[in-house]
Write an enzyme that holds these catalytic residues in place. Structure first.
Site, PDB file in Angstrom:
ATOM      1  N   GLN A  48       0.841  -1.203   0.000  1.00  0.00           N
ATOM      2  CA  GLN A  48       0.000   0.000   0.000  1.00  0.00           C
ATOM      3  C   GLN A  48       0.878   1.256   0.000  1.00  0.00           C
ATOM      4  OE1 GLN A  48      -2.173   0.683   3.654  1.00  0.00           O
ATOM      5  NE2 GLN A  48      -4.014   1.232   2.525  1.00  0.00           N
TER       6      GLN A  48
ATOM      7  N   SER B 231       0.393   6.705   2.563  1.00  0.00           N
ATOM      8  CA  SER B 231       0.972   7.738   3.431  1.00  0.00           C
ATOM      9  C   SER B 231       2.071   8.507   2.719  1.00  0.00           C
ATOM     10  CB  SER B 231       1.565   7.098   4.696  1.00  0.00           C
ATOM     11  OG  SER B 231       0.550   6.569   5.497  1.00  0.00           O
TER      12      SER B 231
ATOM     13  N   SER C 252       4.222  -0.848   3.695  1.00  0.00           N
ATOM     14  CA  SER C 252       4.532  -2.124   4.340  1.00  0.00           C
ATOM     15  C   SER C 252       4.858  -3.176   3.288  1.00  0.00           C
ATOM     16  CB  SER C 252       3.351  -2.601   5.183  1.00  0.00           C
ATOM     17  OG  SER C 252       3.168  -1.716   6.247  1.00  0.00           O
TER      18      SER C 252
ATOM     19  N   GLU D 160      -9.844  -2.699   5.780  1.00  0.00           N
ATOM     20  CA  GLU D 160      -8.617  -2.679   6.560  1.00  0.00           C
ATOM     21  C   GLU D 160      -8.912  -2.602   8.058  1.00  0.00           C
ATOM     22  OE1 GLU D 160      -4.378  -0.385   6.312  1.00  0.00           O
ATOM     23  OE2 GLU D 160      -6.157   0.736   5.774  1.00  0.00           O
TER      24      GLU D 160
ATOM     25  N   ASN E 107      -5.335   4.983  16.329  1.00  0.00           N
ATOM     26  CA  ASN E 107      -6.524   4.716  17.145  1.00  0.00           C
ATOM     27  C   ASN E 107      -7.175   5.996  17.668  1.00  0.00           C
ATOM     28  OD1 ASN E 107      -5.990   2.121  16.540  1.00  0.00           O
ATOM     29  ND2 ASN E 107      -5.912   1.367  18.652  1.00  0.00           N
ATOM     30  N   GLU E 108      -6.395   7.075  17.699  1.00  0.00           N
ATOM     31  CA  GLU E 108      -6.998   8.357  18.076  1.00  0.00           C
ATOM     32  C   GLU E 108      -7.986   8.800  16.989  1.00  0.00           C
ATOM     33  OE1 GLU E 108      -3.733   7.634  18.426  1.00  0.00           O
ATOM     34  OE2 GLU E 108      -3.918   7.466  20.604  1.00  0.00           O
TER      35      GLU E 108
END
Lengths: 348, 380
Positions: free
Chosen positions: B94, B97, B129, B212, B363-364
């Site tokens: 992927q 980012s 990744s 995802e 997670n934020e």
């Protein structure tokens, strides 16, 4: 295996939710807290008419002949409304024990009355009793003074004790709709309950408390979400601040994960032990209660925090549900106790 | 998985899985699958991870990209890409980012300017990744330089051997080249590699993030197997040396139900034992939620923002699970490599798990999404 409820089950739960929304407002809960009777007779009657009290009663005795899977969403709804009635004790524990016993005369007498809501059957956590004076046994029982019959245990044996045969010393709970008392009784003045097991009584009680807990937590979350959308500070709703969002997201997450496990546990306890061993059933039940109690405790704490000072007042309705959450999460074994039992079941 | 040799071994494993029809059981038969239902796929995952089979080097392709290909690709693209992906012949990475676009993905700035049937790419991608060894990248790029944020983005499939693309390895926290950075300098990508419509990249990409964050990338089987190994570790008889490499003290008899009401018994509980149980319980909780969700999806409902709380849950469970294992190992918990307990798998797993709360939207961010889209709290 199915992972969803049938339309009949959902319809009954929905009807109950509607009835409770209409007939069990916070004012009723408050009134019952102050009342002599200790529960809402009017609401109890309504539940009887609706068939909610007959769910676990066999058809032969005027009931619906259903099981814990049918019951679990009803208990959840009663938790959501903080319904001030002994539904957990009666429908969740007492009635199924009477339905299980081979003492048919007892069942024949009590179950039709229980199905209609004409009597209240309560039950205590098996094994929690201690020796009283002489030949008596002392058990901690909720709704003892209100009940007509109590399902109690003594040294692993189950007994059904009529109200005239026990003495109640009333206690005060932080949750005003939970009427607790020490009950002094003697097995000599009680009916035996052959065929009903104290293990099953325990599992059903735990499950019922877990089911009510998630309803309570759901209500707490819902009302708090509504509050933080309205309440403004620094010119914006407090619910727009990330710190508040994250508190409530954590509650939503805990709820989202507890609920399916509670439903799975309801499925587990309604299985024959030949299909799913008692130990396996216990794993389901303890997992469910530990998740539900933790979720309810988290909801109680975070929702109070997000309400700020108004939530700390007696005038706000919030505390009615906070106290329900506390008392349910402490009863029938708290989260720690159930993880401890699971440790044993998992061999660690 | 993240060394050249390890990567090739994993590729071989993928080929074997594919040959047996076990690479992508939920896919249609014509692409090498078995047309199995979502519930069957969950069961397959449970068996896969319980058997101790290796992690999937093709995960990003088959779990993240493939759902998007099924929903948005042309028939030709489906023919071209799906089978080689399932067979482990083409491994995907992927490329979303960028140095200045992490959680704030819509801030991405890699440009892809149209020139006839080609896109000319300039810019930089990062944290890809498995990018060090992957054959293809699936990227989100800006095809309309005038548009801002979520508009004007497109979804491109980019071969590694594209001229003008430089792939640089980046070592992860464990020292292995698990990541890559991509540098595009007038790199040419053909329009046949556009996935979905030009300018619709955000909508196309969001279909992938659903997979995802939710079920597809991390099925409960993985965490159930991890929790079972943790329970086994806790139950293992104490080993004599070195100190600390030990199971928990022999279990006491299960408490009688009466002590449930007394409370005090609960307080004597060893917190470590309780943490092991907590991980086990949570792995099962995730299982029941996934089965319930799978049934809902099968009846035509779609997985919405709930995927976000699933992602928070499994990623934090994975960290707890490995951290608890390291605590069980006592002072030998810090050991790494083949001489450590389980060949270093607990430490490796811990290091890998720590990435979970960061990748796929921190997670934020997920908590914001739960609060705003599930609970309906105001965005600002």
């Amino acid at each position: 295996m199915k992972f969803s409820f049938g339309s009949d089950q959902l319809a009954l739960a929905e009807t109950l939710a509607e009835v409770l929304a209409k007939r069990c407002p916070p004012e009723l809960v408050r009134a019952v807290w102050q009342s002599e009777s200790g529960y809402s007779e009017e609401l109890w009657e309504a539940l009887g008419e609706l068939g909610v009290l007959a769910v676990a009663v066999p058809e032969a005795y005027g009931g619906l002949g259903m099981n814990q899977v049918d019951l679990v969403k009803l208990l959840e709804e009663s938790g959501r409304a903080a319904a001030p009635v002994p539904l957990l004790e009666h429908a969740g524990v007492g009635v199924p024990a009477l339905a299980e016993t081979t003492a048919t005369e007892l069942a024949e007498h009590w179950l039709p009355l229980a199905a209609a809501g004409e009597v209240i059957v309560t039950a205590a956590v098996p094994g929690s009793e201690h020796q009283g004076d002489g030949n008596t046994v002392v058990s901690l029982v909720s709704y003892a003074a209100q009940a007509d019959l109590a399902i109690l245990s003594c040294q692993g044996e189950l007994f059904a004790v009529e109200q005239q045969n026990y003495q109640v010393q009333e206690l005060e709970s932080v949750d005003g709709s939970r009427r607790l008392g020490w009950v002094e009784w003697s097995p000599q003045d009680a009916f035996g309950l052959p065929g009903a097991s104290s293990e099953s009584v325990f599992e059903r009680g735990v499950l019922a408390a877990a089911a009510q807990s998630i309803g309570v937590a759901d209500h707490l979350l819902e009302t708090t979400v509504a509050y933080v959308k309205e309440r403004e500070q620094f010119g914006k709703p407090v619910g727009s601040y990330q710190a508040v969002k994250h508190h409530l997201a954590d509650v939503a997450k805990a709820m989202g994960f507890a609920r399916p496990s509670v439903y799975a546990a309801a499925w587990a306890v309604s299985q024959d032990t030949e299909k799913l061993t008692q130990q396996e059933q216990q794993k389901f039940v303890s997992a469910a209660k530990s998740l539900a109690s933790d979720a309810a405790d988290l909801a109680a704490r975070k929702c109070l925090q997000c309400h700020g000072a108004i939530g700390y007042t007696y005038e706000s309705d919030l505390h009615l549900w906070l106290k329900r959450a506390w008392s349910l999460s402490a009863s029938w074994g708290d989260a720690h106790w159930h993880r401890r039992r699971l440790a044993g079941l998992l061999g660690i | 998985m993240d060394t050249p040799e390890g990567f090739e071994q994993h590729r071989e494993w993928e080929k074997q899985l594919f040959a047996g029809g076990w690479s992508v059981p939920a896919w249609p038969e014509k692409y090498g699958g078995r047309d199995c239902s979502l519930v069957e796929w969950l069961l397959y995952e449970e068996e896969y991870w319980a058997s101790g089979a290796p992690g999937r080097v093709s995960a990003n392709g088959i779990s993240l990209l493939a759902p998007t290909i099924f929903s948005f690709a042309t028939a030709e693209q489906q023919e071209r890409f799906l089978r080689p992906m399932a067979a482990g012949e083409e491994i995907w990475s992927q490329a979303w980012s960028e140095p200045n676009a992490g959680s704030d993905l819509a801030a991405l700035s890699t440009k892809a300017q149209r020139q006839g049937e080609w896109f000319v790419l300039n810019g930089q991608k990062t944290w890809c990744s498995r990018g060090a060894f992957a054959d293809w990248f699936f990227a989100l790029v800006r095809t309309d330089p005038e548009a801002e944020r979520h508009r004007g983005l497109s979804y491109l499939l980019i071969p590694r051997d594209t001229q003008g693309l430089e792939v640089r390895e980046v070592a992860r926290i464990d020292g292995q080249p698990g990541f890559a950075e991509l540098f595009f300098e007038d790199a040419l990508v053909h329009e046949s590699n556009l996935l979905g419509e030009e300018g619709q990249g955000w909508a196309v990409a969001m279909a992938t993030t659903g997979s995802e964050r939710g079920l597809n990338l991390r099925a409960p089987g993985r965490f159930m197997a991890g929790a079972d190994r943790l329970v086994a570790l806790a139950a293992s008889e104490g080993q004599t040396s070195p100190p600390g490499v030990a199971g928990l003290p022999v279990a006491q008899a299960a408490p009688d139900s009466g002590s449930a009401a007394r409370g005090a018994a609960s307080e004597t509980l060893d917190s470590l034992r309780e943490d092991v149980v907590r991980c086990w319980v949570e792995s099962r909780a995730y299982r029941w939620l996934c089965y319930e969700t799978a049934e809902r999806l099968a009846s035509g409902e779609s997985l919405g923002s709930e995927a976000s709380f699933m992602k928070i849950f499994w990623s934090e469970l994975d960290v707890e699970l490995h951290a608890t294992a390291l605590r069980l190992l006592g002072e030998t918990g810090e050991l790494a490599g083949p001489k450590a307990q389980a060949g270093g798998a607990w430490m490796d797993g811990y290091l890998f798990a720590l990435s979970g709360p960061i990748y796929a939207g921190t997670n934020e961010i997920q908590r914001n999404i739960v609060a705003e889209r599930v609970l309906g709290l105001p965005r600002r």
